[in-house]
Write an enzyme that holds these catalytic residues in place. Sequence first.
Site, PDB file in Angstrom:
ATOM      1  N   ARG A 352       0.867  -1.197   0.000  1.00  0.00           N
ATOM      2  CA  ARG A 352       0.000   0.000   0.000  1.00  0.00           C
ATOM      3  C   ARG A 352       0.895   1.235   0.000  1.00  0.00           C
ATOM      4  NH1 ARG A 352      -1.626  -3.899  -0.784  1.00  0.00           N
ATOM      5  NH2 ARG A 352      -3.265  -5.127   0.213  1.00  0.00           N
ATOM      6  N   ARG A 368       0.595  -6.576   7.246  1.00  0.00           N
ATOM      7  CA  ARG A 368      -0.564  -7.455   7.009  1.00  0.00           C
ATOM      8  C   ARG A 368      -0.962  -7.435   5.532  1.00  0.00           C
ATOM      9  NH1 ARG A 368      -4.037  -3.104   8.921  1.00  0.00           N
ATOM     10  NH2 ARG A 368      -4.131  -3.833  11.056  1.00  0.00           N
ATOM     11  N   ASP A 369      -0.828  -6.226   4.931  1.00  0.00           N
ATOM     12  CA  ASP A 369      -1.208  -6.100   3.521  1.00  0.00           C
ATOM     13  C   ASP A 369      -0.334  -7.008   2.671  1.00  0.00           C
ATOM     14  OD1 ASP A 369      -3.072  -3.965   4.073  1.00  0.00           O
ATOM     15  OD2 ASP A 369      -1.335  -2.677   4.349  1.00  0.00           O
ATOM     16  N   TRP A 484      -7.362  -5.439  12.247  1.00  0.00           N
ATOM     17  CA  TRP A 484      -7.460  -5.235  10.793  1.00  0.00           C
ATOM     18  C   TRP A 484      -7.986  -3.845  10.448  1.00  0.00           C
ATOM     19  CZ3 TRP A 484     -11.592  -3.854   7.801  1.00  0.00           C
ATOM     20  CH2 TRP A 484     -11.358  -3.865   6.418  1.00  0.00           C
ATOM     21  N   ASP A 486      -7.757  -0.436  10.871  1.00  0.00           N
ATOM     22  CA  ASP A 486      -6.761   0.480  11.426  1.00  0.00           C
ATOM     23  C   ASP A 486      -7.373   1.653  12.173  1.00  0.00           C
ATOM     24  OD1 ASP A 486      -4.272  -0.598  10.810  1.00  0.00           O
ATOM     25  OD2 ASP A 486      -4.386   0.074   8.727  1.00  0.00           O
ATOM     26  N   LYS A 633     -14.424   5.430   3.410  1.00  0.00           N
ATOM     27  CA  LYS A 633     -13.336   4.688   4.078  1.00  0.00           C
ATOM     28  C   LYS A 633     -13.917   3.721   5.117  1.00  0.00           C
ATOM     29  CE  LYS A 633      -8.927   5.547   3.717  1.00  0.00           C
ATOM     30  NZ  LYS A 633      -8.233   4.296   3.644  1.00  0.00           N
ATOM     31  N   GLU A 634     -13.221   3.581   6.233  1.00  0.00           N
ATOM     32  CA  GLU A 634     -13.677   2.604   7.228  1.00  0.00           C
ATOM     33  C   GLU A 634     -14.992   3.003   7.893  1.00  0.00           C
ATOM     34  OE1 GLU A 634     -10.501   3.437   6.792  1.00  0.00           O
ATOM     35  OE2 GLU A 634      -9.141   1.808   7.360  1.00  0.00           O
ATOM     36  N   HIS A 641     -12.588  -5.000   0.051  1.00  0.00           N
ATOM     37  CA  HIS A 641     -11.794  -6.052   0.672  1.00  0.00           C
ATOM     38  C   HIS A 641     -12.692  -6.958   1.540  1.00  0.00           C
ATOM     39  CE1 HIS A 641      -7.812  -6.552   3.201  1.00  0.00           C
ATOM     40  NE2 HIS A 641      -8.370  -7.706   2.961  1.00  0.00           N
ATOM     41  N   GLN A 685     -10.310   0.357  -3.290  1.00  0.00           N
ATOM     42  CA  GLN A 685     -10.457  -0.009  -1.881  1.00  0.00           C
ATOM     43  C   GLN A 685     -11.913   0.121  -1.435  1.00  0.00           C
ATOM     44  OE1 GLN A 685      -9.654   2.745   1.445  1.00  0.00           O
ATOM     45  NE2 GLN A 685      -7.831   1.490   1.781  1.00  0.00           N
TER      46      GLN A 685
HETATM   47  C1  GLC Z   1      -6.449  -0.360   4.391  1.00  0.00           C
HETATM   48  C2  GLC Z   1      -5.138  -0.877   4.917  1.00  0.00           C
HETATM   49  C3  GLC Z   1      -5.313  -2.223   5.562  1.00  0.00           C
HETATM   50  C4  GLC Z   1      -6.395  -2.174   6.610  1.00  0.00           C
HETATM   51  C5  GLC Z   1      -7.676  -1.611   6.029  1.00  0.00           C
HETATM   52  C6  GLC Z   1      -8.731  -1.394   7.075  1.00  0.00           C
HETATM   53  O1  GLC Z   1      -6.890  -1.170   3.369  1.00  0.00           O
HETATM   54  O2  GLC Z   1      -4.200  -0.976   3.882  1.00  0.00           O
HETATM   55  O3  GLC Z   1      -4.111  -2.658   6.136  1.00  0.00           O
HETATM   56  O4  GLC Z   1      -6.596  -3.467   7.106  1.00  0.00           O
HETATM   57  O5  GLC Z   1      -7.414  -0.372   5.422  1.00  0.00           O
HETATM   58  O6  GLC Z   1      -8.356  -0.419   8.002  1.00  0.00           O
END
Ligand code: GLC
Length: 804
Positions: A352, A368-369, A484, A486, A633-634, A641, A685
């Site tokens: 990344r 982890r990526d 996972w 972040d 995003k998150e 993913h 993403q």
């Molecule tokens: C991004 C990061 C990954 C993480 C994900 C969720 O994709 O590269 O490492 O797990 O965000 O936060």
Amino acid sequence: MKYGRFSEDGREYVIERPDTPRPWINYLCNRDGNYVSLLSANAGGYSFVGGPKDGRVTRWRYNSLPEDRPGRYIYLKSADDNDVWALSWQPTAKPVEHYRVRHGLGYTTFSCDYHDIEAEATYFVPLDDPLEIWSVSLTNTASTTQRLEVYPFAEMCLGHALVDLVNKPNDQHFNRLWFDQEANALCSTKTYWVTGDGSTNIQQNKAWDKVAFMTCSLRAESYAGEREVFFGAYRDEHNPVAIENGDLQNTPVSSGNIVSCLQHRIELQAGESIRFHVLLGAVDKADYELGVHALIDHYALPDGVASSLVTVKQYWQNFTSTVQVDTPSETMNRYLNTWNPYQGKVTFLISRNASYYHWGVTRGMGFRDSLQDTISVVMAEPELVRERILLLATYQRSDGVCAHCFHPVSGVAEFTGHKDDPLWLITATWYYLAETGDVSILDAPAPFHDGRDATLLAHLHASVRFIADNLGPNGIPTFGRGDWNDTLDFVGGEDGAGESVWVGMFYAYNLRLFADIAAALLNDNALAKELNAKRAGVTEALNEHAWDGEWYIRAACADGSKLGSSECEEGQIYLNPQTWSILSGVAGERGETALRSAAERLDTDFGPKLLAPAYHEVNDRIGLITRCVWGKKENGSIFNHTTTWAIMAECMLGHAERAIELYERLAPSSFDHERYQVEPYVYAQYTTSDEHETYGQGSHAWLSGTAAWMFRATLDHILGIRVTLEGLRIQPCVPEGWGEYTVVRRYRGTTYRIHVTKDGASEIPGALTVDGERVARDSALPLTGGEVSVMFSSGDVIARSSPS
Ligand code: GLC
């Protein structure tokens, strides 16, 4: 609005409108990722050698407007009427005709007509040399002779990209540029180099170890080296004064911003064509003259450039031939046969680290990526994966903590203590073993980061210990610094004491994989038993404390509250604990309910959201996720993913229709690109959710775990060509309407030609036959080292794919 299309054979994405909503890029890379060039459909982008922070060759202008600046351009100028244009439409934006950009595997070709000149340029990076090649052809389609000037151009960075960014006024004093007459090459370097994390005032006592160069197979008339002289005051890439005046001024630089631009004069008779090439690259400073000369000589050979491009194309042909499918889904054929493995290799090389969203100056390679990225590449290039897993293992300390990210050139690494990082070592090792059967990797040396000798197997044990020794009051792993996700960075509280339900499930999953390795490959039943006992313990704890009634919660927070529970106003349900409850085998009977709850509460037109409802209130006891805008995003976007895991979970419950529906919904080519905006040929993403006004907008194209996991979800779970430690097994989970499909799969030296049919179309209903012989349906396919023909008819059993 359509900006392009796939070529007939699906191997190229052809962009026919130059003004794509966002830059649509390609990655041109050496086989091992040493030299990398990011190239947009307008020739924007940047190049680096070794790594994007420490070895930046060309400059990238952060936060630039237009966004896509600078680039590596080929300016053309008519010496008859002084009209100037660029072969890539930008940066001059002249009304070129028949504009086409063809992004292929390892190359990009621009073509356009303007001023009665038919122009074409193919940019590519050879498999092993540290440079990029721009192979150009020009044809005069006018009825009269035309006099042209040709100017290849790049703006140089020369070393550490972050220092270049934040310390530019001082940094310029260390730039040097000169024209090497004998080589016909414009060379540049920097006399100091920072390779640590520090970015501003630390001017280390060493020089950049590379010399960058630009050369052309045409003889240069003159060159420009100093940016301000080249552009002129108050101008930019779209109208450089030096080109306008036709006078590059031959400015060697001993201080200043550096550009590389060469001037060539040509004359083309009516109908006449010319071919030439530009080389831009960076060689070791220690022997730069020899290095540059050798490269120039090599590519000057009559077939030098053309055969190098053929080698690149053959390489990708071979790479993608490991898996070839012919299914009723056009989308699946296109992605599985070409773009998905291609994106998988790019993410493997770059992690990344460097994209149009990850600017290559801070994060480095994600631990982890990178481990997740191995699980698709392992099919075609297991040797590279072996090397990578062993390298990553050296970024684990003997207490189990791993570097969350690191920079490959300098080795600078950040040890954050994320709870999931160490466990990915087990996942990647299992996939490597299942693909290759190469058990010797477990004994391969990979010292811990603190210097203690270790084998890979010792690392797997350290990973288990790291979690087993840190279980919380409910027997679920503590949250620590994070997992996972972040952005759930403060759930653990000051001392990290909250509990992560997802890590608990991921732990259970990896305990099963490790137990599988112990039993099947190490013959160590005692170890398998111990790991299974741990697994039973955490499974019980999760079912006792993490079941909310209709779904699994995400975490028990340090302050006693829950995350992802019906008790929460925002962030009531998270997708990952539902899908992983199935992938890990934790859920048992509850799996159906958990997945149904997720579908009911998270579904959108473009796939399920990561969580819902998104956070609108900042909560510093949860963390960054609540500070991010809702729906992106998150914070509740459609995070692709995680949808790959949803597809796998649906297959494991036998929900074939739902799995394929999710698969098709996620395909980037199916979107309205006016809204989606980013590249149609690779996964992004995330897609913005229905909780934000830009619903349906994509972001962070290219570098996503989606690439590797989607490949596995489709091949192993939907099509059911499953790897196991014992070999390949067939377990399809395809929709009712699918009549038949074929898969060619290279695996451990054997090539399988697999034909899957519905019963009606099969001579032996419900059977598996191998080279005509009927065998048990769940048999591992034999390894013959040759070609094996496999027929599988689905029978009347409900297809359910197995774990892992
Ligand atoms: C991004 C990061 C990954 C993480 C994900 C969720 O994709 O590269 O490492 O797990 O965000 O936060």
